[in-house]
Design a protein around this motif. Structure first.
Motif, PDB file in Angstrom:
ATOM      1  N   PHE A   1       2.096   2.901  13.267  1.00 10.30           N
ATOM      2  CA  PHE A   1       1.731   3.032  11.867  1.00 10.30           C
ATOM      3  C   PHE A   1       0.619   2.056  11.509  1.00 10.30           C
ATOM      4  CE2 PHE A   1       2.203   1.817   7.394  1.00 10.30           C
ATOM      5  CZ  PHE A   1       2.087   3.061   6.798  1.00 10.30           C
TER       6      PHE A   1
ATOM      7  N   ASP B   1      -1.540   0.902   8.082  1.00 10.17           N
ATOM      8  CA  ASP B   1      -1.642   1.121   6.633  1.00 10.17           C
ATOM      9  C   ASP B   1      -2.996   1.675   6.259  1.00 10.17           C
ATOM     10  OD1 ASP B   1      -2.985  -1.063   7.323  1.00 10.17           O
ATOM     11  OD2 ASP B   1      -1.995  -2.439   5.919  1.00 10.17           O
ATOM     12  N   LYS B   2      -4.052   1.225   6.995  1.00  7.95           N
ATOM     13  CA  LYS B   2      -5.390   1.714   6.671  1.00  7.95           C
ATOM     14  C   LYS B   2      -5.477   3.216   6.933  1.00  7.95           C
ATOM     15  CE  LYS B   2      -8.789  -0.072   8.967  1.00  7.95           C
ATOM     16  NZ  LYS B   2      -9.849  -0.991   9.438  1.00  7.95           N
TER      17      LYS B   2
ATOM     18  N   PHE C   1      -3.084   5.288   7.000  1.00 11.80           N
ATOM     19  CA  PHE C   1      -2.221   5.998   6.034  1.00 11.80           C
ATOM     20  C   PHE C   1      -2.951   6.188   4.711  1.00 11.80           C
ATOM     21  CE2 PHE C   1       1.264   5.674   2.782  1.00 11.80           C
ATOM     22  CZ  PHE C   1       1.715   6.967   2.966  1.00 11.80           C
ATOM     23  N   ALA C   2      -3.511   5.074   4.223  1.00 10.71           N
ATOM     24  CA  ALA C   2      -4.179   5.156   2.920  1.00 10.71           C
ATOM     25  C   ALA C   2      -5.353   6.119   2.977  1.00 10.71           C
ATOM     26  CB  ALA C   2      -4.651   3.774   2.488  1.00 10.71           C
TER      27      ALA C   2
ATOM     28  N   ILE D   1       1.033   4.074  -2.900  1.00 11.92           N
ATOM     29  CA  ILE D   1       0.741   5.494  -2.633  1.00 11.92           C
ATOM     30  C   ILE D   1       1.944   6.361  -2.977  1.00 11.92           C
ATOM     31  CG2 ILE D   1       0.357   7.136  -0.758  1.00 11.92           C
ATOM     32  CD1 ILE D   1      -1.585   5.141   0.424  1.00 11.92           C
ATOM     33  N   LEU D   2       3.115   5.896  -2.587  1.00 17.08           N
ATOM     34  CA  LEU D   2       4.323   6.672  -2.908  1.00 17.08           C
ATOM     35  C   LEU D   2       4.528   6.751  -4.415  1.00 17.08           C
ATOM     36  CD1 LEU D   2       6.904   5.719  -0.167  1.00 17.08           C
ATOM     37  CD2 LEU D   2       5.696   7.869  -0.513  1.00 17.08           C
TER      38      LEU D   2
ATOM     39  N   ILE E   1       2.215  11.807   3.794  1.00 14.31           N
ATOM     40  CA  ILE E   1       3.413  10.960   3.841  1.00 14.31           C
ATOM     41  C   ILE E   1       4.230  11.237   5.096  1.00 14.31           C
ATOM     42  CG2 ILE E   1       5.639  10.574   2.730  1.00 14.31           C
ATOM     43  CD1 ILE E   1       4.129  10.924   0.048  1.00 14.31           C
TER      44      ILE E   1
ATOM     45  N   LEU F   1       0.829  -1.200   0.000  1.00 17.81           N
ATOM     46  CA  LEU F   1       0.000   0.000   0.000  1.00 17.81           C
ATOM     47  C   LEU F   1       0.873   1.265   0.000  1.00 17.81           C
ATOM     48  CD1 LEU F   1      -3.094   0.434   0.170  1.00 17.81           C
ATOM     49  CD2 LEU F   1      -2.716   0.976   2.582  1.00 17.81           C
TER      50      LEU F   1
ATOM     51  N   ALA G   1      -0.559  15.449  -0.201  1.00 13.01           N
ATOM     52  CA  ALA G   1       0.059  14.125  -0.188  1.00 13.01           C
ATOM     53  C   ALA G   1       1.338  14.133   0.642  1.00 13.01           C
ATOM     54  CB  ALA G   1       0.359  13.694  -1.621  1.00 13.01           C
ATOM     55  N   LEU G   2       2.110  15.204   0.522  1.00 13.05           N
ATOM     56  CA  LEU G   2       3.333  15.307   1.320  1.00 13.05           C
ATOM     57  C   LEU G   2       2.996  15.276   2.808  1.00 13.05           C
ATOM     58  CD1 LEU G   2       5.601  17.928  -0.455  1.00 13.05           C
ATOM     59  CD2 LEU G   2       6.014  15.498  -0.094  1.00 13.05           C
TER      60      LEU G   2
ATOM     61  N   TYR H   1       5.024   5.741  11.728  1.00 14.12           N
ATOM     62  CA  TYR H   1       5.879   4.554  11.626  1.00 14.12           C
ATOM     63  C   TYR H   1       6.996   4.618  12.656  1.00 14.12           C
ATOM     64  CZ  TYR H   1       9.236   1.260   9.667  1.00 14.12           C
ATOM     65  OH  TYR H   1      10.122   0.248   9.494  1.00 14.12           O
TER      66      TYR H   1
ATOM     67  N   MET I   1      11.838  -0.612   1.825  1.00 14.49           N
ATOM     68  CA  MET I   1      12.399  -1.133   0.574  1.00 14.49           C
ATOM     69  C   MET I   1      11.397  -1.020  -0.562  1.00 14.49           C
ATOM     70  SD  MET I   1      15.130  -2.347  -0.611  1.00 14.49           S
ATOM     71  CE  MET I   1      15.470  -2.794  -2.286  1.00 14.49           C
ATOM     72  N   TYR I   2      10.178  -1.548  -0.271  1.00 17.07           N
ATOM     73  CA  TYR I   2       9.138  -1.445  -1.306  1.00 17.07           C
ATOM     74  C   TYR I   2       8.691  -0.004  -1.503  1.00 17.07           C
ATOM     75  CZ  TYR I   2       8.825  -6.417  -1.857  1.00 17.07           C
ATOM     76  OH  TYR I   2       9.117  -7.699  -2.140  1.00 17.07           O
ATOM     77  N   ALA I   3       8.798   0.765  -0.398  1.00 13.40           N
ATOM     78  CA  ALA I   3       8.426   2.183  -0.511  1.00 13.40           C
ATOM     79  C   ALA I   3       9.328   2.884  -1.511  1.00 13.40           C
ATOM     80  CB  ALA I   3       8.537   2.850   0.862  1.00 13.40           C
TER      81      ALA I   3
ATOM     82  N   HIS J   1       5.972   3.852  16.060  1.00  9.27           N
ATOM     83  CA  HIS J   1       5.468   2.486  16.167  1.00  9.27           C
ATOM     84  C   HIS J   1       3.975   2.445  16.279  1.00  9.27           C
ATOM     85  CE1 HIS J   1       9.607   1.509  16.499  1.00  9.27           C
ATOM     86  NE2 HIS J   1       9.744   2.127  17.671  1.00  9.27           N
TER      87      HIS J   1
ATOM     88  N   PHE K   1      -4.196   9.691   3.328  1.00 12.90           N
ATOM     89  CA  PHE K   1      -3.623  10.187   2.061  1.00 12.90           C
ATOM     90  C   PHE K   1      -4.726  10.619   1.099  1.00 12.90           C
ATOM     91  CE2 PHE K   1      -2.206   9.502  -2.265  1.00 12.90           C
ATOM     92  CZ  PHE K   1      -0.961  10.096  -2.289  1.00 12.90           C
TER      93      PHE K   1
END
Lengths: 240, 110
Positions: free
Chosen positions: B52, B54-55, B57-58, A26-27, B40, A22, B36-37, B47, B1-3, B50, B61
């Motif tokens: 964080f 995801d729900k 965050f999404a 988003i990023l 983020i 997710l 958006a910034l 995060y 990493m995925y970010a 501790h 955003f």
């Protein structure tokens, strides 16, 4: 809690967890949009992103500016016109003054002159020619339109010219004239010649047996008169 | 990493595909980016603290972006678009600074 996350994170290098995915999505969207925006604002379409009111304000500014500049242009044109016409007037006046100066230089005999005319040589072996005869010759030549006259390449005939007899020689403006007398005159050659040749005129008088001289008249397309006269400042006469 | 991977993919998409946005949306893009910034930075702060989710965050955003764009759109409709977008930028800027300060406190303990 931290341990779980760490374990999840480490185990998820190959299989990403839902939250990692997710965040990545988003990023990615965010990066995409930022890139777009940077590109479009780096492009030349500076006004594409503006709102209507801003555009109107911009247009107003531009209109006012252009009106101001137009006024300035008109003023400058006006000034240019004035300067040009001023310069024109000055140029015309200068030309007129130069023309008059040249005319006056010829009239007053302060400048050498060239032009078509005649040369008259009077030989007078009996020394019988009188100053009256010469004066009459000058008058006749002037009457025929002689513009410049010169005697013996020495004396320029001007308004104040005088002629007198000194023994059997002539003095003209203080210069002694030797025989033969040579008169050069600039003017229309035919008219000048006729002015001397008519019956009872200079030629017939001199060639009369009482005087017994000869006159030869040559027309020339280019008579050069080099003797000049220093202008004299009048001592008594003043412009009224 | 995925970010980071997501960031790279997004930039790459933007650069290589060069998609064009409908012109009607264009004025709201800068505001959306600021929103958006903010989201983020808020996520980063959560995060590091501790907590964080995801729900959260999404949702934050998306809602941030939408609300920011909506405010500016409404402002445009009633003729104060420029002022309202300034207001949104100021508010979001303050929030970004607050979040950045929190992040800094956690990272550097200062």
């Amino acid at each position: 809690m931290p341990e779980t996350q760490q374990r999840n994170g480490r185990g998820g290098w190959l299989r990403p967890s839902r939250s990692q995915l997710l965040v990545a999505v988003i990023l990615a969207i965010c990066a995409l949009v930022v890139t777009l925006q940077i590109r479009s604002s780096a492009g030349e379409q500076d006004y594409a992103g503006l709102r209507r009111t801003e555009l109107v304000a911009l247009l107003d500014d531009l209109t006012a500016e252009s009106r101001r500049l137009e006024t300035e242009i008109a003023e400058l044109r006006n000034t240019q016109q004035q300067l040009l016409s001023g310069a024109d007037r000055q140029r015309v006046a200068l030309e007129e003054a130069e023309r008059r100066r040249d005319e006056l230089a010829i009239l007053s005999g302060t400048a050498p002159t060239v032009g078509e005319g005649i040369q008259v040589v009077i030989s007078d072996p009996n020394h019988a020619v009188t100053e009256t005869l010469l004066l009459n010759a000058i008058e006749e030549l002037r009457d025929a339109g002689a513009e410049v006259m010169e005697f013996n390449d020495q004396v320029r005939v001007v308004a104040s010219t005088w002629i007198a007899a000194d023994g059997d020689r002539f003095v003209m403006d203080g210069v002694t004239l030797n025989r033969p007398i040579v008169i050069e005159a600039i003017g229309q050659p035919h008219a000048l010649t006729e002015a001397l040749r008519y019956r009872g005129g200079l030629v017939s008088e001199i060639q009369d047996e009482r005087i017994g001289g000869t006159v030869s008249i040559t027309s020339s397309a280019e008579i050069t008169i080099t003797s000049v006269r220093d202008p004299e400042t009048p001592r008594f006469a003043k412009p009224a | 990493m995925y970010a980071i991977l997501g960031l790279v993919i997004g930039v790459a998409l933007g650069v290589f595909l060069q998609p064009t946005l409908p012109p009607a949306l264009e004025p709201y893009l800068p505001i959306a980016i600021v929103a958006a910034l903010d989201a983020i930075f808020g996520g980063l702060r959560a995060y590091l603290e501790h907590r964080f989710s995801d729900k959260v965050f999404a949702v934050s955003f998306i809602s941030n972006v939408l609300i920011a764009a909506l405010i500016v759109w409404v402002g445009d409709q009633i003729g104060v678009g420029a002022q309202l977008s300034t207001a949104v930028v100021v508010v979001l800027g303050i929030r970004i600074f607050t979040n950045a300060a929190a992040v800094r406190r956690v990272l550097f303990h200062a």
